[in-house]
Design a protein around this motif. Structure first.
Motif, PDB file in Angstrom:
ATOM      1  N   ARG A  54     -90.405 -55.156 -52.820  1.00  0.00           N
ATOM      2  CA  ARG A  54     -89.964 -53.761 -52.989  1.00  0.00           C
ATOM      3  C   ARG A  54     -88.538 -53.576 -52.511  1.00  0.00           C
ATOM      4  NH1 ARG A  54     -95.004 -51.763 -49.950  1.00  0.00           N
ATOM      5  NH2 ARG A  54     -96.611 -52.212 -51.475  1.00  0.00           N
ATOM      6  N   GLU A  55     -88.168 -54.298 -51.459  1.00  0.00           N
ATOM      7  CA  GLU A  55     -86.852 -54.146 -50.849  1.00  0.00           C
ATOM      8  C   GLU A  55     -85.861 -55.235 -51.255  1.00  0.00           C
ATOM      9  OE1 GLU A  55     -85.974 -51.597 -48.907  1.00  0.00           O
ATOM     10  OE2 GLU A  55     -87.952 -50.734 -49.229  1.00  0.00           O
ATOM     11  N   PHE A  56     -86.377 -56.371 -51.679  1.00  0.00           N
ATOM     12  CA  PHE A  56     -85.531 -57.541 -51.964  1.00  0.00           C
ATOM     13  C   PHE A  56     -84.682 -57.294 -53.206  1.00  0.00           C
ATOM     14  CE2 PHE A  56     -84.518 -61.951 -52.914  1.00  0.00           C
ATOM     15  CZ  PHE A  56     -84.378 -62.493 -51.641  1.00  0.00           C
ATOM     16  N   PRO A  57     -83.378 -57.594 -53.155  1.00  0.00           N
ATOM     17  CA  PRO A  57     -82.526 -57.429 -54.334  1.00  0.00           C
ATOM     18  C   PRO A  57     -83.011 -58.331 -55.485  1.00  0.00           C
ATOM     19  CG  PRO A  57     -81.204 -57.847 -52.362  1.00  0.00           C
ATOM     20  CD  PRO A  57     -82.631 -58.066 -51.989  1.00  0.00           C
ATOM     21  N   THR A  58     -83.387 -57.735 -56.615  1.00  0.00           N
ATOM     22  CA  THR A  58     -84.019 -58.493 -57.695  1.00  0.00           C
ATOM     23  C   THR A  58     -83.106 -59.548 -58.302  1.00  0.00           C
ATOM     24  OG1 THR A  58     -83.414 -56.755 -59.265  1.00  0.00           O
ATOM     25  CG2 THR A  58     -85.625 -56.655 -58.301  1.00  0.00           C
ATOM     26  N   ASP A  59     -81.804 -59.321 -58.290  1.00  0.00           N
ATOM     27  CA  ASP A  59     -80.901 -60.325 -58.856  1.00  0.00           C
ATOM     28  C   ASP A  59     -80.779 -61.560 -57.975  1.00  0.00           C
ATOM     29  OD1 ASP A  59     -79.569 -58.632 -57.016  1.00  0.00           O
ATOM     30  OD2 ASP A  59     -77.620 -59.309 -57.776  1.00  0.00           O
ATOM     31  N   ARG A  60     -81.310 -61.507 -56.752  1.00  0.00           N
ATOM     32  CA  ARG A  60     -81.257 -62.656 -55.837  1.00  0.00           C
ATOM     33  C   ARG A  60     -82.519 -63.509 -55.897  1.00  0.00           C
ATOM     34  NH1 ARG A  60     -76.677 -60.758 -56.091  1.00  0.00           N
ATOM     35  NH2 ARG A  60     -75.301 -60.615 -54.315  1.00  0.00           N
ATOM     36  N   LEU A  61     -83.540 -63.059 -56.622  1.00  0.00           N
ATOM     37  CA  LEU A  61     -84.795 -63.814 -56.691  1.00  0.00           C
ATOM     38  C   LEU A  61     -84.630 -65.175 -57.351  1.00  0.00           C
ATOM     39  CD1 LEU A  61     -87.331 -61.001 -57.597  1.00  0.00           C
ATOM     40  CD2 LEU A  61     -87.221 -62.285 -55.464  1.00  0.00           C
ATOM     41  N   SER A  62     -83.696 -65.301 -58.274  1.00  0.00           N
ATOM     42  CA  SER A  62     -83.525 -66.563 -58.999  1.00  0.00           C
ATOM     43  C   SER A  62     -82.551 -67.517 -58.306  1.00  0.00           C
ATOM     44  CB  SER A  62     -83.043 -66.286 -60.418  1.00  0.00           C
ATOM     45  OG  SER A  62     -81.793 -65.625 -60.383  1.00  0.00           O
ATOM     46  N   ARG A  63     -81.993 -67.127 -57.199  1.00  0.00           N
ATOM     47  CA  ARG A  63     -81.049 -67.986 -56.465  1.00  0.00           C
ATOM     48  C   ARG A  63     -81.771 -68.825 -55.419  1.00  0.00           C
ATOM     49  NH1 ARG A  63     -75.616 -64.613 -55.034  1.00  0.00           N
ATOM     50  NH2 ARG A  63     -75.022 -64.132 -57.170  1.00  0.00           N
ATOM     51  N   SER A  64     -81.148 -69.925 -55.050  1.00  0.00           N
ATOM     52  CA  SER A  64     -81.702 -70.743 -53.970  1.00  0.00           C
ATOM     53  C   SER A  64     -81.368 -70.084 -52.632  1.00  0.00           C
ATOM     54  CB  SER A  64     -81.129 -72.159 -54.013  1.00  0.00           C
ATOM     55  OG  SER A  64     -79.781 -72.150 -53.608  1.00  0.00           O
ATOM     56  N   LEU A  65     -82.129 -70.437 -51.613  1.00  0.00           N
ATOM     57  CA  LEU A  65     -81.878 -69.862 -50.288  1.00  0.00           C
ATOM     58  C   LEU A  65     -80.505 -70.289 -49.763  1.00  0.00           C
ATOM     59  CD1 LEU A  65     -85.355 -70.196 -48.545  1.00  0.00           C
ATOM     60  CD2 LEU A  65     -84.467 -68.378 -49.974  1.00  0.00           C
ATOM     61  N   GLY A  66     -80.058 -71.469 -50.140  1.00  0.00           N
ATOM     62  CA  GLY A  66     -78.731 -71.927 -49.743  1.00  0.00           C
ATOM     63  C   GLY A  66     -77.629 -71.067 -50.339  1.00  0.00           C
ATOM     64  N   GLN A  67     -77.788 -70.667 -51.609  1.00  0.00           N
ATOM     65  CA  GLN A  67     -76.804 -69.791 -52.245  1.00  0.00           C
ATOM     66  C   GLN A  67     -76.800 -68.418 -51.584  1.00  0.00           C
ATOM     67  OE1 GLN A  67     -78.354 -70.059 -56.223  1.00  0.00           O
ATOM     68  NE2 GLN A  67     -76.758 -71.499 -56.861  1.00  0.00           N
ATOM     69  N   ILE A  68     -77.979 -67.915 -51.231  1.00  0.00           N
ATOM     70  CA  ILE A  68     -78.061 -66.622 -50.544  1.00  0.00           C
ATOM     71  C   ILE A  68     -77.397 -66.714 -49.172  1.00  0.00           C
ATOM     72  CG2 ILE A  68     -79.666 -64.970 -49.492  1.00  0.00           C
ATOM     73  CD1 ILE A  68     -81.573 -65.574 -51.849  1.00  0.00           C
ATOM     74  N   TYR A  69     -77.628 -67.817 -48.469  1.00  0.00           N
ATOM     75  CA  TYR A  69     -77.021 -68.002 -47.152  1.00  0.00           C
ATOM     76  C   TYR A  69     -75.496 -68.073 -47.256  1.00  0.00           C
ATOM     77  CZ  TYR A  69     -75.956 -69.929 -42.571  1.00  0.00           C
ATOM     78  OH  TYR A  69     -75.428 -70.141 -41.318  1.00  0.00           O
ATOM     79  N   ASP A  70     -74.988 -68.814 -48.244  1.00  0.00           N
ATOM     80  CA  ASP A  70     -73.535 -68.896 -48.434  1.00  0.00           C
ATOM     81  C   ASP A  70     -72.938 -67.526 -48.744  1.00  0.00           C
ATOM     82  OD1 ASP A  70     -73.617 -71.612 -47.951  1.00  0.00           O
ATOM     83  OD2 ASP A  70     -73.641 -72.162 -50.083  1.00  0.00           O
ATOM     84  N   GLY A  71     -73.635 -66.747 -49.573  1.00  0.00           N
ATOM     85  CA  GLY A  71     -73.176 -65.399 -49.877  1.00  0.00           C
ATOM     86  C   GLY A  71     -73.183 -64.511 -48.644  1.00  0.00           C
ATOM     87  N   LYS A  72     -74.170 -64.705 -47.781  1.00  0.00           N
ATOM     88  CA  LYS A  72     -74.231 -63.947 -46.531  1.00  0.00           C
ATOM     89  C   LYS A  72     -73.018 -64.267 -45.659  1.00  0.00           C
ATOM     90  CE  LYS A  72     -76.310 -65.282 -42.751  1.00  0.00           C
ATOM     91  NZ  LYS A  72     -75.874 -65.054 -41.423  1.00  0.00           N
ATOM     92  N   LEU A  73     -72.646 -65.544 -45.611  1.00  0.00           N
ATOM     93  CA  LEU A  73     -71.478 -65.933 -44.814  1.00  0.00           C
ATOM     94  C   LEU A  73     -70.191 -65.345 -45.376  1.00  0.00           C
ATOM     95  CD1 LEU A  73     -72.265 -69.676 -44.027  1.00  0.00           C
ATOM     96  CD2 LEU A  73     -72.556 -67.689 -42.544  1.00  0.00           C
ATOM     97  N   ARG A  74     -70.136 -65.171 -46.703  1.00  0.00           N
ATOM     98  CA  ARG A  74     -68.964 -64.555 -47.342  1.00  0.00           C
ATOM     99  C   ARG A  74     -68.955 -63.043 -47.164  1.00  0.00           C
ATOM    100  NH1 ARG A  74     -70.561 -67.892 -51.564  1.00  0.00           N
ATOM    101  NH2 ARG A  74     -71.268 -66.073 -52.715  1.00  0.00           N
ATOM    102  N   GLY A  75     -70.112 -62.459 -46.808  1.00  0.00           N
ATOM    103  CA  GLY A  75     -70.183 -61.026 -46.561  1.00  0.00           C
ATOM    104  C   GLY A  75     -70.701 -60.207 -47.734  1.00  0.00           C
ATOM    105  N   ASP A  76     -71.294 -60.842 -48.737  1.00  0.00           N
ATOM    106  CA  ASP A  76     -71.869 -60.117 -49.874  1.00  0.00           C
ATOM    107  C   ASP A  76     -73.040 -59.277 -49.378  1.00  0.00           C
ATOM    108  OD1 ASP A  76     -73.136 -59.248 -52.172  1.00  0.00           O
ATOM    109  OD2 ASP A  76     -72.926 -61.160 -53.223  1.00  0.00           O
ATOM    110  N   ARG A  77     -73.007 -57.972 -49.613  1.00  0.00           N
ATOM    111  CA  ARG A  77     -74.007 -57.060 -49.048  1.00  0.00           C
ATOM    112  C   ARG A  77     -75.427 -57.386 -49.511  1.00  0.00           C
ATOM    113  NH1 ARG A  77     -72.806 -51.011 -49.078  1.00  0.00           N
ATOM    114  NH2 ARG A  77     -74.014 -51.146 -47.181  1.00  0.00           N
TER     115      ARG A  77
END
Length: 109
Positions: A70-93
């Motif tokens: 319900r809360e998870f950004p739907t466009d991030r479901l198809s990404r790997s956790l590593g890609q999400i982590y890298d985006g977090k380090l870059r500051g992507d909301r």
């Protein structure tokens, strides 16, 4: 019917894993053989930091409650956790939110 379905799913998963099964040590006498086996996937942890290569949707299905979707950004479901982590380090909301939800204990199974 349920037993048949479970047996079918278990055999499909075994084939999908390439038949990779690790034998379980037992205290059986030396003449007896242990036919039990533990699937390799059972050893995977449910920490997001340990599973950077796994796709977010599969990780959520395996380790998190369905209410996280319900809360998870739907466009991030198809990404790997590593890609999400890298985006977090870059500051992507969206990646910051996704990573925070993946590590939130409220959603643990």
């Amino acid at each position: 019917m349920k037993t048949l379905r479970r047996a079918f799913v278990a055999s499909v998963l075994t084939l999908a894993l390439g038949g990779l099964m690790a034998p379980v040590a037992s205290a059986a006498p030396s003449g007896a053989t242990d036919v039990r086996a533990t699937p390799v996937s059972a050893a995977l942890s449910c920490r997001a930091a340990d599973n950077h290569g796994e796709i977010a949707a599969k990780f959520i299905s395996r380790c998190k409650k369905g209410s996280i979707r319900r809360e998870f950004p739907t466009d991030r479901l198809s990404r790997s956790l590593g890609q999400i982590y890298d985006g977090k380090l870059r500051g992507d909301r969206d990646d910051v939110k996704a990573w925070k939800l993946l590590n939130d204990r409220r959603f643990d199974k």
